[in-house]
Design a protein around this motif. Structure first.
Motif, PDB file in Angstrom:
ATOM      1  N   GLY A  37       0.747  -1.234  -0.119  1.00  0.00           N
ATOM      2  CA  GLY A  37       0.027   0.021   0.031  1.00  0.00           C
ATOM      3  C   GLY A  37       0.729   1.244   0.049  1.00  0.00           C
ATOM      4  O   GLY A  37       0.596   2.145  -0.924  1.00  0.00           O
ATOM      5  N   THR A  38       1.896   1.262   0.770  1.00  0.00           N
ATOM      6  CA  THR A  38       2.789   2.381   0.885  1.00  0.00           C
ATOM      7  C   THR A  38       3.523   2.743  -0.404  1.00  0.00           C
ATOM      8  O   THR A  38       3.602   4.018  -0.993  1.00  0.00           O
ATOM      9  N   ALA A  39       4.012   1.504  -0.954  1.00  0.00           N
ATOM     10  CA  ALA A  39       4.711   1.739  -2.168  1.00  0.00           C
ATOM     11  C   ALA A  39       3.947   2.269  -3.334  1.00  0.00           C
ATOM     12  O   ALA A  39       4.202   3.124  -3.986  1.00  0.00           O
ATOM     13  N   LEU A  40       2.531   1.730  -3.376  1.00  0.00           N
ATOM     14  CA  LEU A  40       1.717   2.303  -4.273  1.00  0.00           C
ATOM     15  C   LEU A  40       1.170   3.797  -4.042  1.00  0.00           C
ATOM     16  O   LEU A  40       1.115   4.671  -4.910  1.00  0.00           O
ATOM     17  N   LEU A  41       1.034   4.045  -2.753  1.00  0.00           N
ATOM     18  CA  LEU A  41       0.626   5.476  -2.363  1.00  0.00           C
ATOM     19  C   LEU A  41       1.705   6.396  -2.784  1.00  0.00           C
ATOM     20  O   LEU A  41       1.465   7.514  -3.216  1.00  0.00           O
ATOM     21  N   ARG A  42       2.915   5.941  -2.623  1.00  0.00           N
ATOM     22  CA  ARG A  42       4.061   6.771  -2.978  1.00  0.00           C
ATOM     23  C   ARG A  42       4.052   7.146  -4.527  1.00  0.00           C
ATOM     24  O   ARG A  42       4.370   8.229  -4.940  1.00  0.00           O
ATOM     25  N   LYS A  43       3.936   6.089  -5.173  1.00  0.00           N
ATOM     26  CA  LYS A  43       3.688   6.263  -6.706  1.00  0.00           C
ATOM     27  C   LYS A  43       2.777   7.135  -7.039  1.00  0.00           C
ATOM     28  O   LYS A  43       2.842   8.160  -7.946  1.00  0.00           O
ATOM     29  N   LEU A  44       1.716   7.018  -6.291  1.00  0.00           N
ATOM     30  CA  LEU A  44       0.385   7.921  -6.609  1.00  0.00           C
ATOM     31  C   LEU A  44       0.695   9.226  -6.348  1.00  0.00           C
ATOM     32  O   LEU A  44       0.422  10.005  -7.008  1.00  0.00           O
ATOM     33  N   HIS A  45       1.141   9.481  -5.184  1.00  0.00           N
ATOM     34  CA  HIS A  45       1.510  10.927  -4.985  1.00  0.00           C
ATOM     35  C   HIS A  45       2.730  11.564  -5.766  1.00  0.00           C
ATOM     36  O   HIS A  45       2.644  12.585  -5.996  1.00  0.00           O
ATOM     37  N   GLN A  46       3.445  10.847  -6.205  1.00  0.00           N
ATOM     38  CA  GLN A  46       4.480  11.173  -7.055  1.00  0.00           C
ATOM     39  C   GLN A  46       3.861  11.477  -8.540  1.00  0.00           C
ATOM     40  O   GLN A  46       4.221  12.760  -9.209  1.00  0.00           O
ATOM     41  N   THR A  47       3.069  10.544  -9.000  1.00  0.00           N
ATOM     42  CA  THR A  47       2.342  11.079 -10.186  1.00  0.00           C
ATOM     43  C   THR A  47       1.421  12.216 -10.172  1.00  0.00           C
ATOM     44  O   THR A  47       1.419  13.226 -10.959  1.00  0.00           O
ATOM     45  N   THR A  48       0.922  12.452  -9.091  1.00  0.00           N
ATOM     46  CA  THR A  48       0.003  13.387  -8.854  1.00  0.00           C
ATOM     47  C   THR A  48       0.751  14.649  -9.090  1.00  0.00           C
ATOM     48  O   THR A  48       0.473  15.658  -9.527  1.00  0.00           O
ATOM     49  N   ALA A  49       2.292  14.780  -8.222  1.00  0.00           N
ATOM     50  CA  ALA A  49       2.780  15.730  -8.520  1.00  0.00           C
ATOM     51  C   ALA A  49       3.552  16.160  -9.573  1.00  0.00           C
ATOM     52  O   ALA A  49       3.428  17.407 -10.093  1.00  0.00           O
ATOM     53  N   LYS A  50       3.804  15.131 -10.402  1.00  0.00           N
ATOM     54  CA  LYS A  50       4.383  15.498 -11.726  1.00  0.00           C
ATOM     55  C   LYS A  50       3.199  16.069 -12.659  1.00  0.00           C
ATOM     56  O   LYS A  50       3.594  16.999 -13.440  1.00  0.00           O
ATOM     57  N   ILE A  51       2.153  15.451 -12.668  1.00  0.00           N
ATOM     58  CA  ILE A  51       0.875  15.837 -13.616  1.00  0.00           C
ATOM     59  C   ILE A  51       0.644  17.485 -13.085  1.00  0.00           C
ATOM     60  O   ILE A  51       0.414  18.189 -14.184  1.00  0.00           O
ATOM     61  N   THR A  52       0.538  17.807 -11.866  1.00  0.00           N
ATOM     62  CA  THR A  52      -0.083  18.907 -11.426  1.00  0.00           C
ATOM     63  C   THR A  52       1.092  20.060 -11.868  1.00  0.00           C
ATOM     64  O   THR A  52       0.739  20.934 -12.347  1.00  0.00           O
ATOM     65  N   GLN A  53       2.280  19.392 -11.726  1.00  0.00           N
ATOM     66  CA  GLN A  53       3.133  20.359 -12.151  1.00  0.00           C
ATOM     67  C   GLN A  53       3.417  20.729 -13.593  1.00  0.00           C
ATOM     68  O   GLN A  53       3.649  21.628 -14.024  1.00  0.00           O
ATOM     69  N   ASP A  54       3.338  19.623 -14.579  1.00  0.00           N
ATOM     70  CA  ASP A  54       3.130  19.934 -16.103  1.00  0.00           C
ATOM     71  C   ASP A  54       2.136  20.757 -16.449  1.00  0.00           C
ATOM     72  O   ASP A  54       2.266  21.721 -17.208  1.00  0.00           O
ATOM     73  N   PHE A  55       1.013  20.875 -15.605  1.00  0.00           N
ATOM     74  CA  PHE A  55      -0.229  21.568 -16.266  1.00  0.00           C
ATOM     75  C   PHE A  55       0.335  22.955 -15.752  1.00  0.00           C
ATOM     76  O   PHE A  55      -0.263  23.926 -16.388  1.00  0.00           O
ATOM     77  N   GLU A  56       1.006  23.145 -14.866  1.00  0.00           N
ATOM     78  CA  GLU A  56       1.311  24.685 -14.231  1.00  0.00           C
ATOM     79  C   GLU A  56       2.430  25.371 -15.260  1.00  0.00           C
ATOM     80  O   GLU A  56       2.773  26.600 -15.280  1.00  0.00           O
ATOM     81  N   GLY A  57       3.336  24.348 -16.036  1.00  0.00           N
ATOM     82  CA  GLY A  57       4.450  24.972 -16.764  1.00  0.00           C
ATOM     83  C   GLY A  57       4.737  24.284 -18.182  1.00  0.00           C
ATOM     84  O   GLY A  57       4.609  24.668 -19.109  1.00  0.00           O
ATOM     85  N   ARG A  58       5.261  22.995 -17.987  1.00  0.00           N
ATOM     86  CA  ARG A  58       5.829  22.294 -18.989  1.00  0.00           C
ATOM     87  C   ARG A  58       4.781  22.009 -20.198  1.00  0.00           C
ATOM     88  O   ARG A  58       5.256  21.858 -21.286  1.00  0.00           O
ATOM     89  N   TRP A  59       3.800  21.441 -19.899  1.00  0.00           N
ATOM     90  CA  TRP A  59       2.677  21.186 -20.794  1.00  0.00           C
ATOM     91  C   TRP A  59       3.199  19.769 -21.484  1.00  0.00           C
ATOM     92  O   TRP A  59       2.928  19.632 -22.705  1.00  0.00           O
ATOM     93  N   HIS A  60       4.205  18.934 -20.737  1.00  0.00           N
ATOM     94  CA  HIS A  60       4.421  17.928 -21.351  1.00  0.00           C
ATOM     95  C   HIS A  60       3.429  16.678 -21.376  1.00  0.00           C
ATOM     96  O   HIS A  60       3.560  15.873 -20.464  1.00  0.00           O
TER      97      HIS A  60
END
Length: 831
Positions: free
Chosen positions: A666-689
RNA sequence: GCGAAAGUGGCGGAAUUGGCAGACGCACCAGACUUAGGAUCUGGCGGGGAAACCCAUGAGGGUUCGAGUCCCUCCUUUCGCACCA
């Protein structure tokens, strides 16, 4: 078994289901009034011409915009995301000729078809604000603006050389001519014709349009550069040379007045007005000049003006340099353009490459008047075009630097009254007359007694007559409609004739995005307060092909509206994004190449979600995208995996309540989940990749799938499962809205996913507690060691040095240096 | 000619500040399940080598402990501008 069937992802059933639900909820994509208290966000994609068929370029453009809009909705913004139709234009007339369908009918039919396609794609537009430019409710405001601009002196009529496209059978603005060819007809050479035309005085804003580019930091540098070049500001000096004998003045424009003592001839454009008076007495000269005009015209039409060989003819006249009285010959040359500067130059072969080429050919004197600034330097060969020098052979100005001399020479010209400093622009006024039917009628009346009379506001709109015969014959089709043409003069009541030209369709698209903010307004183009709330556009998205055309016209229009007191913003859009083209097999999709992929086909075979998501996944949005159908199939398979995963564990998630407990998986998956969320949120704010956003979601799903055994065994606590699935679906919502909506419902959620808050990444949960650190020896990878995430340099070094492989490789050698980059790598310099 | 962007496996692409080159997907190969598969699942997949290892981001140089990334020279492609005085 029914259960097995349910496990299949079937876009053909879920997409129409949600399309219907969304259509039944007009508030879903609706902008709210300013009073809602949320921050506003205006996201806009360029409106399409209603050809009847969306193409993949549209799909890509709108997929980008829609993903952004959905993200912003979920972030809690008040989003304006409108769509409309650039509905005037020639194809409607061509279709009328071909199929005998009236342009209006043809256009409205196409709009209906394309709107269906957009809805099928699941694009979230606020259709309540839809704008259709060919309807009188819209184009009356084009007329209204035309009149306001006329009152301000920004509209005028003049006889001039214009670009005529024989294919369109109408004139084109300069911006619509590309390499001497029509912007719509690559293979049609544009002719030059002399016609009386209506113009918008865009040059009145030339300087401001240029200066404004500096502020547009959210625009691609490429577009800003293109506009800068198009405006083409250049500072220089105008100087009068006097024709010997007649006393006539030849005004020349130069950016290098500091070289004027090196002028050894004056060169006129073949169409220079003065030539008429010379040629009147000299039939041979006239014939030769006419030949030059003909050549220049041909070169211009062929698009190779600039490469044709320079030549000219001497006029037999001489002119006097006002600074020193020097007598120089007057020539006519094919490389001088009448429509730039004054149509005449002083030729300084010693310091200008073109003049040098010309003078060498005809044996005209070449004189050095600029020497290098450094007196020790060797004399450079002529032509010497550097501005870093000092004047020589220049009388009283000898020894001055170019810059100082320029200023003094300008002062002298002003003092003596033979010239002054000036600024010249390449930008020309915008010719807006079109001799076509399917456009906005120009609201002017020609009265025999009163001349040009504007149509009074209360008589707007001037309606485009519905009954009209479209033929191929020349001249404005409206001229053949007696009811339209014959009017009474609003001023004297006498018989008068209505203007039969219509407006360039770029007028329509110059301000349509303001109309979206108040589309139903019957008494004004829009409500200034509403426009002030929404403007500037936060994000404008479209193709780079409009860098000069639409994007410069609409900047101009915004400035005019501001000066009319309608708005307060100086620029229409804060940020501009230009997406790449969609290509197939290495070439732009086109009918002639037979490589067109129909969006309808894709949607029918793989669904709208897969089609849209592929458009985002296959390349970063600013680059060209190579359409590969296998790739769409791949995305479709991925969506199927998401479908199976979420539907399989949705019952667990639905039953879950308590807070997440501890579980290794669960924690490994949650970690991946929160990393993915951070990546996508960040991309919407700037890079648009968005391509890597989709890849990140795929990685997340891969990990969840890999943990299937633990999930199936119930080893992952139900609340964790719930968070995993919920967040996965939320992250998917901007890219695959249909599937997200369906799965959201299956997770037991009742409100629209669009109204759910965007997930927030918890850095605590996203953090890795153990890291893999590569260890290099002399820059080459040897092994990877695992250390705690918070291990300090010493600890990492110790672990690295203790590693077996490292020991083996460094045995018997001395370690000269150890480089430890915390969290990144270890490099041992071994000798 | 001038200016800009780009050049990475068989393909689309990843590597955000110089730090494990090839994430993710496609294609392909092998296997499992299957009446069947253009479904699904598992594994493999830059090149060389039996392996240890070596080589590899258009070419060549350089800076650096370390370069796809920075600098220089060159090549190719795409786009924009192109007698603008």
């Amino acid at each position: 078994m029914a259960e097995e069937k349910e496990l299949r992802y079937d876009p053909a059933t879920i997409e129409p289901k949600w399309q219907e639900r969304w259509a039944a909820d007009p508030t879903l994509y609706a902008a709210e009034p300013a009073s809602c208290g949320k921050p506003k966000y205006y996201v806009l994609e360029m409106l399409p011409y209603p050809s009847g068929q969306l193409h993949m370029g549209h799909v890509r453009n709108y997929s980008i915009g829609d993903a952004l809009a959905r993200h912003m909705w979920m972030r809690g913004y008040n989003v304006l995301h409108p769509m409309g139709w650039d509905a005037f234009g020639l194809p409607a007339e061509n279709a009328a000729l071909k199929n005998n369908t009236p342009p209006r009918e043809w256009t409205l039919g196409n709009i209906a078809a394309m709107k269906r396609q957009m809805q099928r794609l699941g694009l979230g537009y606020d259709w309540a604000t839809e704008v259709t430019t060919c309807l009188p409710e819209y184009y009356r405001w084009n007329q209204w603006f035309f009149l306001r601009m006329y009152e301000k002196g920004l509209v005028y009529r003049k006889q001039s050389k214009v670009n005529w496209c024989p294919e369109c059978a109408t004139v084109l603005a300069n911006e619509q001519v590309v390499d001497g060819r029509c912007w719509r007809h690559d293979d049609t050479i544009v002719e030059q014709r002399d016609l009386e035309q209506w113009f918008f005085r865009i040059t009145a804003y030339a300087q401001e349009l240029l200066d404004g580019l500096e502020q547009l930091e959210g625009w691609p540098e490429k577009v800003r550069t293109m506009q800068r070049n198009w405006i083409g500001r250049s500072e220089g000096t105008e100087v009068d040379f006097t024709v010997e004998g007649s006393g006539e003045k030849i005004r020349v424009f130069t950016t290098r007045v500091d070289t004027i003592f090196g002028a050894t001839s004056v060169q006129l454009a073949p169409e220079h007005p003065l030539i008429a008076s010379f040629a009147a007495l000299d039939a041979e000269l006239k014939a030769r000049v006419d030949q030059l005009i003909e050549e220049q015209k041909k070169a211009k039409e062929a698009g190779d003006i600039g490469t044709i060989e320079k030549h000219g003819v001497p006029t037999g006249r001489y002119a006097l340099n006002p600074y020193n009285g020097e007598r120089v010959p007057v020539w006519v040359a094919n490389y001088i353009l009448m429509d730039y500067g004054t149509g005449a130059i002083m030729s300084v072969p010693g310091h200008d490459e073109r003049d040098f080429e010309f003078a060498t050919k005809y044996g005209i004197a070449i004189r050095r008047v600029i020497a290098p600034a450094d007196p020790a330097a060797e004399e450079p060969a002529l032509p010497f075009t550097s501005e870093d020098g000092v004047l020589v052979n220049s009388g009283a100005y000898n020894g001055l630097s170019c810059a100082v001399a320029e200023k003094k020479l300008q002062d002298e010209a002003v003092k003596e009254g033979f010239g002054q400093a000036t600024v010249t622009f390449r930008l020309k006024d915008w010719g807006v007359s079109r001799q076509r039917y399917w456009g906005t009628p120009i609201p002017m009346i020609h009265c025999e007694r009163d001349g040009l009379v504007p149509v009074p506001d209360d008589q707007l709109p001037v309606i485009l007559p519905a009954q009209i015969e479209i033929t191929q014959q020349g001249g404005s089709p409206l001229g053949r409609v007696p009811d339209f043409v014959h009017v009474t003069c609003p001023r004297c009541g006498g018989p008068a004739r209505r203007e039969t030209d219509t407006m360039d369709t770029f007028v329509d698209s110059s301000w349509y995005f303001y109309r979206y903010t108040d589309a139903g307004n019957a008494s004004a183009p829009f409500n200034p307060a509403t426009a002030q709330y929404w403007f500037p556009i936060d994000q404008y998205i479209g193709g780079v092909e409009h860098a000069i055309l639409h994007l410069i016209y609409s900047r101009f229009w915004t400035k005019v509206m501001r000066d009319l007191g309608l708005i307060t913003n100086d620029e229409p859009a804060r940020r501009l994004f230009t997406q790449g083209m969609v290509i197939k097999d290495g070439a732009k999709m086109s009918k002639s190449k037979g490589n067109v992929v129909s969006p309808d086909d894709m949607v029918a075979r793989y669904g709208a979600d897969a089609t849209r998501m592929y458009a985002l996944f296959a390349a970063p949005p600013d680059r060209d995208l190579d359409w590969q159908e296998d790739g769409v199939a791949g995305v479709s398979r991925f969506l199927g995996r998401v479908w199976r995963l979420v539907t399989k564990y949705a019952p667990v998630a639905r039953a879950a309540q308590a807070a997440p407990a501890d579980s290794q998986t669960g924690t490994a998956l949650l970690r991946k989940l929160h990393q993915t969320t951070a990546k996508i949120t960040q991309d919407f704010e700037g890079r648009w990749h968005f391509n890597t956003c989709v890849a990140a979601i795929m990685e997340l799903v891969n990990e969840m799938q890999a943990a299937d055994a633990q999930l199936a065994a119930g080893e992952v606590p139900a609340p964790v499962v719930k968070e995993l699935l919920r967040t996965l679906v939320l992250l998917l919502a901007p890219f695959a809205p249909y599937l997200a909506a369906e799965l959201w419902e299956q997770l037991g959620e009742e409100d629209a996913i669009l109204r759910a808050p965007w997930p927030v990444s918890n850095p605590e949960l996203a953090r890795e507690n153990e890291l893999e650190i590569p260890v290099q020896i002399n820059g080459k990878l040897v092994t990877v060691v695992r250390v705690a995430a918070d291990a300090d340099q010493k600890r990492i070094e110790a672990v690295a040095l203790a590693d077996e492989k490292v020991q083996a490789r460094s045995a018997g050698k001395s370690i000269a240096k150890v480089i430890v980059v915390p969290r990144k790598l270890v490099n041992l310099v071994v000798k």
